[in-house]
Design an enzyme around this catalytic site. Sequence first.
Site, short mmCIF file in Angstrom:
data_model
loop_
_atom_site.label_atom_id
_atom_site.label_comp_id
_atom_site.label_asym_id
_atom_site.label_seq_id
_atom_site.Cartn_x
_atom_site.Cartn_y
_atom_site.Cartn_z
N ASP A 1 0.80 -1.19 0.29
CA ASP A 1 0.16 -0.32 -0.18
C ASP A 1 0.68 1.80 0.29
O ASP A 1 1.88 1.21 0.57
CB ASP A 1 -0.84 -0.15 1.62
CG ASP A 1 -2.14 0.84 1.26
OD1 ASP A 1 -2.53 1.26 -0.29
OD2 ASP A 1 -2.84 0.71 1.85
N ASP B 1 -10.77 2.01 -3.02
CA ASP B 1 -11.51 1.64 -2.34
C ASP B 1 -12.80 1.67 -1.89
O ASP B 1 -14.00 1.60 -1.11
CB ASP B 1 -10.69 2.65 -0.85
CG ASP B 1 -9.75 2.08 -0.20
OD1 ASP B 1 -9.26 1.24 -0.97
OD2 ASP B 1 -9.01 3.25 0.22
C1 DGJ Z 1 -6.19 1.75 2.17
C2 DGJ Z 1 -6.11 0.63 0.25
O1 DGJ Z 1 -6.54 1.64 -0.37
C3 DGJ Z 1 -6.87 -0.24 1.81
O2 DGJ Z 1 -7.65 -1.22 0.49
C4 DGJ Z 1 -6.27 -0.47 3.29
O3 DGJ Z 1 -5.36 -1.46 3.02
C5 DGJ Z 1 -5.95 0.27 4.04
N1 DGJ Z 1 -5.31 1.34 2.94
C6 DGJ Z 1 -5.35 -0.07 5.05
O4 DGJ Z 1 -5.21 1.07 6.25
#
Ligand code: DGJ
Length: 699
Positions: free
Chosen positions: A446, A516
């Site tokens: 990430d 997300d």
């Molecule tokens: C942002 C990501 O896009 C999410 O899927 C998740 O992994 C969160 N970070 C975790 O902090």
Amino acid sequence: MSIEVFNNTVFYLNTKNTSYVLLIENGLLTCAHWGGHITSTEDFAMPGGPPEWYNKPEPMREECSSFGTMHFKETSLKLRFEDGTRDFRYKIENFTIEEDTLCIQLQDEYYPCRVLQYYKVYHNEDVIEKWRQIYWDGEGNAILERIYSGEFSLPGRGYESLNYQGHWGTEFRAFSEPVDSGKKVYESLHSIAGHGCSPFFVVHRNAHENTGEVYFGAVGYSGNFKIVVEAVSKNYLSILAGVSDTDFEVCLKKGQVFVSPPVYSGCTKKGFTGMTHILTKFAKKNIMPKYWRDKPLPILYNSWYATTFDVHCNEQMALAERAARLGVELFVVDDGWFKGRNNDKAGLGDWTPDEEKFPDGLAPLIERVNELGMTFGIWIEPEMVNPDSDLYRAHPDWVLCYKNRQTITWRNQYMLDMTNPEVMTYLYTCFDALLKDNNIAYVKWDMNRFASEMGSDIQEPVHYKEMWHQNTEGFYKLIAFLRTKHPTVEFEACASGGGRVDYGAMKWFDEYWPSDNTDPLDRLEMQHNYSYVYPIKYMRAWLTDDFGMDHRKVPVRFAMHSAMCGALGIGVNLNEKSDEEIAEIKAYVDDYKKVRDTVQFGDLYRLKKMAQDGFQAVEYVKEHQVVLFAFLDHEMYGASIFSLCLQGLNAEAMYEYEAEIQGKNTLVVKSGSYLMEHGLTLRLQGDYASQMITFCKKE
Ligand code: DGJ
């Protein structure tokens, strides 16, 4: 022959269906043709002549235009020599051809500075890769202020340019706009590709899904990029693609070279579908990491939407047991597993399991997951550090910063300075150990903030502008190191959702997390647009409980069908699901396993788009199987019957599938020509209706 040269002045770069013709005209390297295949090598032969800088009625379609030199457009190169000269005037020194790669050397008339223009021809895939190298062989320094990876041009008018516009949770909104005047600039200053526009150009004339001219190029770069599409004159559209020149500078010392990232380009008269097929085939053969390239991605379970930071060994084991009942193949613990990570305010940088949450480390959970027949995966965010972490307390000088400014936090975190070798050694050692000491089969990588202060404790301030690119190189070095040491581990690229979807990351990652926003309806539109340029296999799509954005309730069937259009994942809180609900999801997981190969590896056809056509349909074709997904959001005015023609079938072959006839599911056999020319009738009734139909080609 993929490269042919006529008279040392005309270069034909031929793919199966296209030709890109370069011409040395008045001493300049120009593009004479970019389009369909040209068979005669003499067609473009023209006499040479001296460079002519002034008074041309039409500017020439150059391949390496330089700032200055009577160019009044965005140019692909800008240099500064120590005496204050700020243009590049070249002679064409020589050219070489090695296998499928042409290299043309442009030597400055006065300064010991060379630009090598590279063209690699992928004949069967209809792609030409461009990149360039610039050398400084003189005393002192030459300052490079701009270098695009490729310059392209098209004659005439009437073009549109397509790219995305978006932000967190709203990625991949596609817009196509005319470029008959002025410039269109798509740029990221986020230090990654970001959620806004994407590092590619798609320029088209009257293109639809299957018809119309489309010219495209995808930049293999994961840092700040810039695409400029400019209507230079009534007969000249200029396109530049590569690293952004905003706050960019490279100080070239004697003997030093700067290599631009590549841009993968092509053209087709078969509309957006033609482009998608070219790029997908090309990416699979030439860019994707080999280990996972030909293997279907496992169905994963991810803990994020279920438990966020509240990750505890026993609770995760309970989730894993239920995930196994669904037929999940890979169990992933997202954020929250490492030291001090109870929320997003602490812990980044300290990559050891939190002792309260995992008193015996990760091993007991991994063993249980493996016993259940699944592999284990984990979330990391390597490039970041929280001020509240042991790492930052020990090394406050390891972050990107300006000495006399308070460093800005975003999501409570700073960015590590990946131009610093000590930082890199720490990251190599710590993530190598994590993967070596634990049976980890998958990593979600990430990245949740963008760069703001591009300065460093170890760099001279005069070189700060070089750091954007160096920092991106640091990211590539780290992922390259880990992939080389752990070649079978599956890596997913995520940056607050879809901030790292680009052809540079594709070289190192096996898939992307596109957003997300997991709302199944929003996702349908995103997926449609995403698939223009990026392969479906790289698109993770999950079923979750709370879709995050739109607060609507959507039936599991619709949500699963939407997620089954990509690489399927499950993110619901299984600890709160009844046996009936688990059985319902399992049935779709079973269905997905029957079509996954076709979805992930097949040819994709975008048949209908909700916003345009009132319903959405997407089709995947691979060998004997054809898979169709169709969706309706809301029935309006009693319209529940929709007609649809399939594409990409064998007209003569017969296809068997189940159709609803007088309320009963009945096996039907129809010819490919019937299904493509006459089509099907689908019933999509009520709100959030969906169908998945599988067609089997008969021997
Ligand atoms: C942002 C990501 O896009 C999410 O899927 C998740 O992994 C969160 N970070 C975790 O902090």
